[in-house]
Design a protein around this motif. Structure first.
Motif, PDB file in Angstrom:
ATOM      1  N   LEU A   1      35.100  36.020  40.145  1.00 48.22           N
ATOM      2  CA  LEU A   1      33.707  35.860  39.748  1.00 48.22           C
ATOM      3  C   LEU A   1      32.950  34.883  40.650  1.00 48.22           C
TER       4      LEU A   1
ATOM      5  N   SER B   1      36.544  37.672  29.223  1.00 45.29           N
ATOM      6  CA  SER B   1      35.541  36.936  30.002  1.00 45.29           C
ATOM      7  C   SER B   1      36.270  36.081  31.028  1.00 45.29           C
TER       8      SER B   1
ATOM      9  N   TRP C   1      39.286  39.657  40.104  1.00 46.95           N
ATOM     10  CA  TRP C   1      37.846  39.860  39.895  1.00 46.95           C
ATOM     11  C   TRP C   1      37.032  38.844  40.695  1.00 46.95           C
TER      12      TRP C   1
ATOM     13  N   LEU D   1      31.096  42.401  34.003  1.00 48.59           N
ATOM     14  CA  LEU D   1      30.651  42.102  35.372  1.00 48.59           C
ATOM     15  C   LEU D   1      29.437  42.948  35.743  1.00 48.59           C
TER      16      LEU D   1
ATOM     17  N   LEU E   1      37.718  37.333  34.406  1.00 52.29           N
ATOM     18  CA  LEU E   1      36.844  37.509  35.570  1.00 52.29           C
ATOM     19  C   LEU E   1      37.021  36.373  36.579  1.00 52.29           C
ATOM     20  N   THR E   2      37.549  35.244  36.122  1.00 45.38           N
ATOM     21  CA  THR E   2      37.731  34.119  37.035  1.00 45.38           C
ATOM     22  C   THR E   2      39.061  34.206  37.789  1.00 45.38           C
TER      23      THR E   2
ATOM     24  N   GLN F   1      30.025  31.099  37.314  1.00 44.25           N
ATOM     25  CA  GLN F   1      31.144  30.239  36.954  1.00 44.25           C
ATOM     26  C   GLN F   1      31.004  29.819  35.492  1.00 44.25           C
TER      27      GLN F   1
END
Lengths: 252, 506
Positions: free
Chosen positions: A153, A143, A151, A241, A146-147, A159
């Protein structure tokens, strides 16, 4: 300072991926959306196939085979490999628990956008408070990834935030251990309504590898109303995602 | 010593009847004697059966690659504590107390570990009644009293996307006098699930003991089964397992070095490493389809092999990964404002490290040469040596530099193994497990020594299974590193250890 700029302009470069505008790159051996095919040698009542999965993900009836992605761990050495295969399709997330059930020749269900009023609120800005409740740190890690810049995000307005007070939803990983149940529910209460719930990974959905342990819950949706189910052990970041972008109505 | 302690090698099984059983005094005296000679307690555990509890202690020799195992029997509900004389057993004693309902008399820090009920109904080391729920985190915490002293309590839910734990800081202004860490929130009851196994679910459960160490724990489990069944995996399997273990180390060290940079506000390395970590995870996915190595291992070998094209692909990616990681990490060492934040922060002295029995990079950063890969070599490491990286200051900088050196050595190792990957099969059929045997398997995960200890019943099923994650040895090290530091340096110190909550909580 100059050296950092030089590295950035040289070897490191700009790395945010093209997805969702371009294709997502997955390894050849990635195990995605299951494909089912009744084994011709299988006994006709199918009990042998169904019993082959130690996590109870498989079922067999006169209507054909079924596989519950909420319980499936996408094992490389699936004991029912004569009738279960895994495609390279990363799109696994769905909006309802029953949609995790994959059946022979049935439609591939995808996550649905939020209802119009919720989408108006969260479609362009969606903040989550993550709670790891017995998670093994794999769902948490993928998870969190993704930040990172690959990726990114943030470009979708999504966020992970530090306080439940700042969040629009709760993001749960892990099978909700007995010792985390209270903290999870308190965090949920601390998030202002309207709010949504994401169950990320096999453990949060149905206990994952630990199903049957007296120390865990029977699935997050026995405690909270889940809006997005993301199967996998752990789910690939692209799977996560995909679910999020569909929830926001960014992918049709 | 020889009639009290039975010597055993890593990844071997012995008949339960061959494990010497001493009386309590001799048992405890041997632990004190051997730790006094530089041996380490790898595992100390208790298994209740009827009226008695059998205690096992696994000791690890510092030099000649051997381990020693012994047992004693505890009748009744009390046992003497030796935690004052030998601090490295303090948490083991508390774990035995919690699991078996035995009070350790004279323990200076006698508190629950995971806040669960003992396996013996009606027997609780803290006298908590059976009809009331055990509340996690409820215990007496140490408190510093005085004017201007304040307490900061954090968790179980933290600000980041991380696992839960409760931390209490006793502070004087910014300065931390004492940090107490209370865990147990992630307890899933893994050891209980393993009893009666191996089950078809067991490998998946073991891979999720600590999901960022799937290969480390999965490999220890495979070694247990292979030793109990006297199965010898083929050479190709050993090499593939080694590559996977080093890729796991590379991904995690890279991620943590990036996070350390982030915690001192140096964003270039933080961003670069966040991405490069993913590249290493993706290399694991090339081998087995999972970024965390899930599904690569199986008892008897590996599920997958590698063809020529995949080997070349991995070699190319490793070369790119090395160049990019070097560029990102060199920035750290060449930025004085970063170095001034890493140097001298979160110091653990070598004496403390020895007393607490630290393992892995945390121990090596205090100049202790401890590494299962060279001390008790297993699998591929019996043939291919990986040099031990050490540093000497025990601070965040040392832990960072050890991790960077280990990254380089892991890269060398992977390149070499891929170049000469043995041909032939990568798995053999597992033979039946021997009954009434004990097996010990140690691997060097990226956090340090992973220990699995299994005992089979007459039918070859697991009668007992004990897991010890490196975090079990090292959380106390983090608490000590915070002494007299600023509370604002906690994230930085924490990242330099990056210990597992779920690996500890089981």
């Amino acid at each position: 300072m100059l050296r950092a700029l030089k590295e950035r302009l040289g070897i490191q470069g700009h790395r945010t991926m093209a997805y969702p505008d371009g294709p997502v790159v997955l390894p050849e051996r990635f195990r995605g959306y299951p494909t089912l095919q009744r084994d011709l040698l299988c006994d006709l009542d199918g009990t042998a196939c169904a019993a082959a999965c130690p996590f109870g993900a498989l079922g067999c009836s006169e209507n054909g085979l079924s596989l519950d992605m909420g319980k499936c761990l996408f094992c490389a050495d699936c004991p029912a490999s004569s009738c279960v295969g895994f495609s390279n399709d990363h799109r696994l997330a769905v909006s309802k628990r029953e949609e995790l059930l994959v059946q022979t020749n049935a439609e591939h269900k995808l996550a649905q956008p939020l209802a119009p009023d919720m989408r108006k609120l969260f479609g362009r800005s969606l903040k989550f408070r993550e709670v790891s409740a017995g998670g093994c740190n794999a769902c948490e890690a993928d998870s969190n990834v993704l930040t990172t810049i690959g990726w990114d995000l943030g470009r979708f307005g999504i966020q992970f935030v530090a306080s439940p007070r700042h969040a629009d939803g709760i993001w749960v990983t892990g099978p909700v251990s007995e010792n985390m149940r209270e903290a999870l529910l308190k965090t949920w209460e601390a998030i202002p309504a309207p709010k949504i719930v994401v169950a990320c990974g096999a453990c949060a959905i149905a206990g994952g590898p630990f199903s049957g342990s007296p120390q865990i819950s029977l699935g997050l949706d026995t405690l909270l109303p889940v809006d997005l189910y993301i199967p996998g052990c752990p789910p690939h970041p692209a799977t996560i995602l995909d679910g999020l972008l569909r929830l926001q109505g960014r992918l049709a | 010593m020889n009639d009290t302690l039975r010597l055993i090698y890593n990844g071997r099984a012995i008949a339960c009847g061959d494990i010497p059983c001493s009386d309590q005094d001799r048992f405890l005296q041997t632990i004190l004697e051997m730790t006094g000679r530089g041996w380490r307690v790898s595992s100390y555990c208790g298994f209740p059966a009827g009226e008695v509890t059998t205690l096992f202690c696994l000791l690890a020799s510092p030099a000649d690659g051997v381990l020693g195992i012994m047992q004693t029997v505890c009748t009744g509900t009390e046992f003497p504590s030796i935690a004052v004389q030998c601090p490295q057993v303090q948490l083991f004693e508390r774990e035995i107390a919690e699991q078996c309902g035995i009070r350790f008399i004279g323990h200076p820090w006698f508190k629950p570990v995971r806040f669960v009920r003992s396996a013996v109904s009606g027997q609780d080391a803290w006298g908590r009644p059976d009809d009331q729920p055990i509340q996690v985190g409820v215990m007496d915490y140490y408190r510093v009293e005085g004017e201007e002293i304040h307490e900061v309590a954090v968790g179980p839910v933290h600000a980041g996307v991380i696992e839960p734990g409760h931390f209490r800081f006793q502070c004087h202004g910014e300065q931390v006098f004492h940090l107490e860490i209370s865990l147990g929130y992630q307890h899933r009851g893994i050891e209980q699930l393993l009893i009666g196994g191996p089950h078809p679910q067991t490998l998946r459960q073991v891979e999720a003991i600590a999901g960022d160490t799937s290969i480390g724990h999965g490999l220890a489990y495979c070694m247990v089964l292979e030793s109990l069944s006297q199965t010898r995996p083929p050479a190709a399997a050993h090499a593939l397992r080694g590559i996977a273990l080093e890729l796991e180390r590379l991904a995690n060290h890279t991620g943590d070095l990036g996070a350390i940079a982030g915690d001192v506000g140096y964003l270039p390395t933080s961003s670069f490493c966040g991405r490069i970590r993913g590249d290493f995870l993706n290399m694991s996915a090339i081998i087995c389809g999972s970024r965390f190595g899930r599904g690569l291992l199986k008892p008897g070998g590996t599920v997958f092999g590698l063809d020529q094209a995949q080997r070349e692909e991995l070699q190319n990616r490793l070369a790119t990964g090395r160049a990019e990681l070097t560029s990102a990490i060199e920035l750290l060492w060449n930025t004085p404002s970063v170095m001034s934040r890493l140097e001298g922060t979160g110091v653990v002295s070598v004496e403390s490290a020895v007393e607490m029995g630290l393992v892995g990079p945390a121990a090596r950063a205090c100049s202790l040469k401890r590494d299962v890969r060279s001390d008790y070599p297993f699998g591929i490491y019996r043939m291919a040596q990986v040099p031990i990286a050490t540093a000497h200051h025990g601070d965040v900088c040392s832990r960072s530099s050890v991790r960077w050196e280990e990254c380089q050595k892991s890269l060398d190792f992977c390149v070499e193994q891929l170049r000469q990957l043995p041909a032939g099969s990568h798995a053999v059929e597992l033979k039946p497990l021997q009954g009434d045997h004990l097996s010990v398997a140690l691997t060097e995960g990226w956090r340090g020594e992973i220990c699995h200890l299994a005992i089979t019943d007459a039918d070859g099923r697991f009668k007992q299974y004990k897991v010890c994650d490196p975090s079990f040895h090292n959380w106390q090290g983090l608490a000590m590193a915070l002494r007299n530091e600023q509370i604002s340096d906690f994230p930085l110190c924490n990242k330099s250890f990056n210990l597992s909550y779920c690996g500890f909580d089981l």
